[in-house]
Design an enzyme around this catalytic site. Structure first.
Site, PDB file in Angstrom:
ATOM      1  N   GLY A  47       0.830  -1.657   0.015  1.00 34.16           N
ATOM      2  CA  GLY A  47       0.019  -0.501  -0.048  1.00 34.16           C
ATOM      3  C   GLY A  47       1.429   1.094   0.350  1.00 34.16           C
ATOM      4  N   ALA A  48       1.477   1.019  -1.004  1.00 37.24           N
ATOM      5  CA  ALA A  48       2.430   1.983  -0.242  1.00 37.24           C
ATOM      6  C   ALA A  48       2.877   3.853  -1.449  1.00 37.24           C
ATOM      7  CB  ALA A  48       4.155   1.269  -0.829  1.00 37.24           C
ATOM      8  N   ASN A  49       1.351   3.509  -2.798  1.00 36.85           N
ATOM      9  CA  ASN A  49       1.712   4.368  -3.798  1.00 36.85           C
ATOM     10  C   ASN A  49       0.871   5.632  -3.152  1.00 36.85           C
ATOM     11  OD1 ASN A  49      -1.317   3.032  -3.581  1.00 36.85           O
ATOM     12  ND2 ASN A  49      -1.461   4.470  -4.407  1.00 36.85           N
ATOM     13  N   GLY A  51      -1.020   7.689   0.994  1.00 32.76           N
ATOM     14  CA  GLY A  51      -0.566   8.063   2.203  1.00 32.76           C
ATOM     15  C   GLY A  51       0.874   7.538   3.058  1.00 32.76           C
ATOM     16  N   ILE A  52       0.357   6.601   4.165  1.00 34.03           N
ATOM     17  CA  ILE A  52       1.489   6.215   5.061  1.00 34.03           C
ATOM     18  C   ILE A  52       2.310   5.587   4.941  1.00 34.03           C
ATOM     19  CG2 ILE A  52       1.937   4.694   7.323  1.00 34.03           C
ATOM     20  CD1 ILE A  52      -1.059   6.114   8.398  1.00 34.03           C
ATOM     21  N   GLY A  53       1.790   4.686   3.792  1.00 37.34           N
ATOM     22  CA  GLY A  53       3.220   3.481   3.400  1.00 37.34           C
ATOM     23  C   GLY A  53       3.621   4.217   1.998  1.00 37.34           C
ATOM     24  N   SER A 176      -4.226  -0.614  14.543  1.00 38.58           N
ATOM     25  CA  SER A 176      -4.890   0.617  15.259  1.00 38.58           C
ATOM     26  C   SER A 176      -5.098   1.201  16.407  1.00 38.58           C
ATOM     27  CB  SER A 176      -5.886   0.691  14.605  1.00 38.58           C
ATOM     28  OG  SER A 176      -7.058   2.063  14.512  1.00 38.58           O
ATOM     29  N   TYR A 202     -13.498  -3.032  10.471  1.00 34.38           N
ATOM     30  CA  TYR A 202     -12.143  -2.022  10.147  1.00 34.38           C
ATOM     31  C   TYR A 202     -11.137  -2.429  11.569  1.00 34.38           C
ATOM     32  CZ  TYR A 202      -8.548   1.713  10.274  1.00 34.38           C
ATOM     33  OH  TYR A 202      -7.280   1.856  10.302  1.00 34.38           O
TER      34      TYR A 202
END
Length: 323
Positions: A47-49, A51-53, A176, A202
């Protein structure tokens, strides 16, 4: 004493939430003061494209790691690769496609990594969905649970041999603080039992992340591979896009008091590279990079083993790491 009117309550509620969020920011560890150099090391961030990633991948690339961005979307993933290469001067920033909601995609990604990479020093399981909308994948898995938990479970297990061969190595699972509101019924994984509430799925995936981390760390004892989970805190990212307009409106109003993606990435980076975490395993870190006690269900060893066994069955794993 006169009670406040409804209009006053609606005004005070966002104000109180804003003050709470501001207080929760706390003082955290500063990645810029961490001297860890990752030259010769290989890292994967899912998920690195965005936000946090993306912020985590940027930091690891700055430390000279061979940085693999594991993304679902080719266009957005390649744009992130080019941005990180330009910002860091590190040419060894690569895109590899994976959709963690698909076990077939996870297996194909793992095969490619094992074929092309000689080592793996850090695996960051960051990819995630909010839980909306509800959907069942073609493989018969509930989409949010597959993306946030079951896909990362399979991916981690498939790459364990490479991680062990590269030890000392680290596995970092982004959970989380909302895990405390979750439940870990294995029927959620296939949608057999459907959760009610806009964030129930979630929350429950994040509880499963912590349970998975604890059981994984137990099974990896003595291998030189550590596994830890963390909370990034309340972070301003695109994860709210599927929520209704009231939640999105409130989130927009509170945005000035919420962590940026860069600030939210700090606890993940801390678990991935800091000297302070070296040798620590099976723990949960809060958004201020401090060791924290997770919720009681997350500390249930029996529940963790039951979840692990059902996850093995659903993913077809029969020879995962043993104690």
């Amino acid at each position: 004493m006169e009670l406040p009117s409804a209009g006053t309550c609606w005004f005070l509620l966002p104000l109180l939430l804003a003050l709470l969020l501001w207080a929760m920011r706390g003082r955290t560890w500063d990645p810029r003061k961490c001297p860890t150099d990752l030259t010769g090391k290989t890292v994967i961030v899912t998920g690195a494209n965005s936000g946090i990633g993306k912020c985590v991948a940027l930091d690891l690339a700055r430390r000279n790691a061979r940085t693999i961005l594991a993304c679902r979307n080719r266009e957005r993933g390649q744009a992130a690769v080019e941005e990180i290469r330009a910002a860091t001067g590190n040419p060894a920033v690569l895109l590899r496609l994976v959709d963690t909601s698909s076990l077939a995609s996870v297996r194909a990604f793992a095969r490619e990594v094992l074929r092309e990479e000689k080592r793996l020093d850090v695996l960051v399981n960051n990819a995630g969905l909010t839980g909306l909308p509800f959907a069942v994948t073609p493989e018969g898995l509930e989409q949010t649970f597959a993306t946030n938990y079951l896909g990362p479970f399979l991916l981690t297990n498939l790459l364990l041999g490479l991680l062990k061969a590269s030890a000392p190595a680290r596995i970092v699972n982004v959970s989380s603080f909302r895990h405390s509101a979750g439940t870990a019924d294995v029927r959620y994984l296939t949608g057999q039992e459907r959760l009610r509430g806009f964030d129930a799925a979630y929350n429950s995936t994040k509880l499963m992340n912590v349970l998975f981390t604890a059981e994984l760390a137990r099974r990896l004892h003595g291998t030189g591979v550590t596994a830890n989970a963390l909370s990034p805190g309340v972070v301003s990212t695109g994860i709210m896009r599927h929520f209704g307009w009231p939640a999105r409106t409130l989130f927009t109003l509170l945005r000035p008091f919420i962590k940026s993606a860069e600030q939210g990435a700090v606890s993940t980076i801390y678990c991935a590279v800091s000297e302070e975490v070296s040798g620590i395993t099976g723990k949960y870190f809060d958004s201020a990079c401090g060791l924290a006690l997770p919720a009681a269900p997350a500390r249930d060893a029996g529940l963790a083993r039951k979840l692990w066994e059902e996850s093995e069955r659903l993913t077809g794993l029969t020879d995962g790491p043993r104690h």
